[in-house]
Design a protein around this motif. Structure first.
Motif, PDB file in Angstrom:
ATOM      1  N   TRP A  44      15.718  11.302   5.121  1.00  0.00           N
ATOM      2  CA  TRP A  44      15.726  10.420   6.276  1.00  0.00           C
ATOM      3  C   TRP A  44      16.354   9.086   5.898  1.00  0.00           C
ATOM      4  CZ3 TRP A  44      10.253  10.986   8.878  1.00  0.00           C
ATOM      5  CH2 TRP A  44      10.121  12.296   9.335  1.00  0.00           C
ATOM      6  N   TYR A  45      17.006   8.458   6.828  1.00  0.00           N
ATOM      7  CA  TYR A  45      17.677   7.178   6.618  1.00  0.00           C
ATOM      8  C   TYR A  45      16.699   6.063   6.942  1.00  0.00           C
ATOM      9  CZ  TYR A  45      21.285   3.582   6.931  1.00  0.00           C
ATOM     10  OH  TYR A  45      22.037   2.449   6.745  1.00  0.00           O
ATOM     11  N   ALA A  48      17.140   3.297   9.783  1.00  0.00           N
ATOM     12  CA  ALA A  48      16.990   3.818  11.143  1.00  0.00           C
ATOM     13  C   ALA A  48      15.527   4.081  11.480  1.00  0.00           C
ATOM     14  CB  ALA A  48      17.811   5.100  11.311  1.00  0.00           C
ATOM     15  N   ILE A  49      14.763   4.563  10.497  1.00  0.00           N
ATOM     16  CA  ILE A  49      13.346   4.858  10.740  1.00  0.00           C
ATOM     17  C   ILE A  49      12.559   3.572  10.952  1.00  0.00           C
ATOM     18  CG2 ILE A  49      11.256   5.767   9.666  1.00  0.00           C
ATOM     19  CD1 ILE A  49      13.040   7.941   8.446  1.00  0.00           C
ATOM     20  N   THR A  50      12.802   2.567  10.103  1.00  0.00           N
ATOM     21  CA  THR A  50      12.066   1.309  10.267  1.00  0.00           C
ATOM     22  C   THR A  50      12.435   0.629  11.582  1.00  0.00           C
ATOM     23  OG1 THR A  50      13.713   0.151   8.912  1.00  0.00           O
ATOM     24  CG2 THR A  50      11.717   0.918   7.801  1.00  0.00           C
ATOM     25  N   LYS A  51      13.677   0.765  11.994  1.00  0.00           N
ATOM     26  CA  LYS A  51      14.088   0.205  13.291  1.00  0.00           C
ATOM     27  C   LYS A  51      13.359   0.917  14.425  1.00  0.00           C
ATOM     28  CE  LYS A  51      18.117  -0.728  16.161  1.00  0.00           C
ATOM     29  NZ  LYS A  51      19.575  -0.582  16.291  1.00  0.00           N
ATOM     30  N   ARG A  52      13.241   2.226  14.311  1.00  0.00           N
ATOM     31  CA  ARG A  52      12.554   3.022  15.346  1.00  0.00           C
ATOM     32  C   ARG A  52      11.090   2.612  15.487  1.00  0.00           C
ATOM     33  NH1 ARG A  52      11.865   9.572  15.184  1.00  0.00           N
ATOM     34  NH2 ARG A  52      10.562   9.728  17.017  1.00  0.00           N
ATOM     35  N   PHE A  53      10.436   2.309  14.347  1.00  0.00           N
ATOM     36  CA  PHE A  53       9.034   1.907  14.381  1.00  0.00           C
ATOM     37  C   PHE A  53       8.851   0.406  14.561  1.00  0.00           C
ATOM     38  CE2 PHE A  53       8.583   6.073  12.301  1.00  0.00           C
ATOM     39  CZ  PHE A  53       7.577   6.608  13.094  1.00  0.00           C
ATOM     40  N   GLY A  54       9.954  -0.336  14.610  1.00  0.00           N
ATOM     41  CA  GLY A  54       9.879  -1.763  14.851  1.00  0.00           C
ATOM     42  C   GLY A  54       9.322  -2.564  13.689  1.00  0.00           C
ATOM     43  N   GLU A  57      12.184  -3.061   6.651  1.00  0.00           N
ATOM     44  CA  GLU A  57      12.162  -2.141   5.508  1.00  0.00           C
ATOM     45  C   GLU A  57      11.174  -2.602   4.453  1.00  0.00           C
ATOM     46  OE1 GLU A  57      15.896  -0.632   3.861  1.00  0.00           O
ATOM     47  OE2 GLU A  57      16.861  -1.337   5.712  1.00  0.00           O
ATOM     48  N   SER A  60       7.689  -1.133   4.765  1.00  0.00           N
ATOM     49  CA  SER A  60       7.461   0.293   4.548  1.00  0.00           C
ATOM     50  C   SER A  60       6.980   0.528   3.131  1.00  0.00           C
ATOM     51  CB  SER A  60       8.754   1.079   4.800  1.00  0.00           C
ATOM     52  OG  SER A  60       9.743   0.720   3.865  1.00  0.00           O
TER      53      SER A  60
END
Length: 64
Positions: A44-45, A48-54, A57, A60
């Motif tokens: 997973w990138y 993009a994932i941290t952006k999706r969860f608001g 980085e 995380s």
């Protein structure tokens, strides 16, 4: 993702002192916590994932 309970005996002292309060939703009696566990595949990138969860980085937690 899955919901789980984790027992953290070291929280009992904090609860006894009144610094934390049992709310029955997240903090249960005896220092039990309700948590959500998730696995992030290494393919997973992360940006993009941290952006999706608001979240940033830096917020995380990664193991590996």
């Amino acid at each position: 993702m899955t919901q789980a309970h984790i027992n953290m005996p070291e929280l009992q002292d904090t609860l006894d002192k009144g610094c934390l309060q049992v709310d029955g939703k997240i903090i249960k009696l005896g220092g039990n916590l309700v948590i959500i566990k998730a696995i992030v595949e290494l393919i997973w990138y992360l940006p993009a994932i941290t952006k999706r969860f608001g979240i940033a980085e830096s917020q995380s937690i990664l193991f590996g």
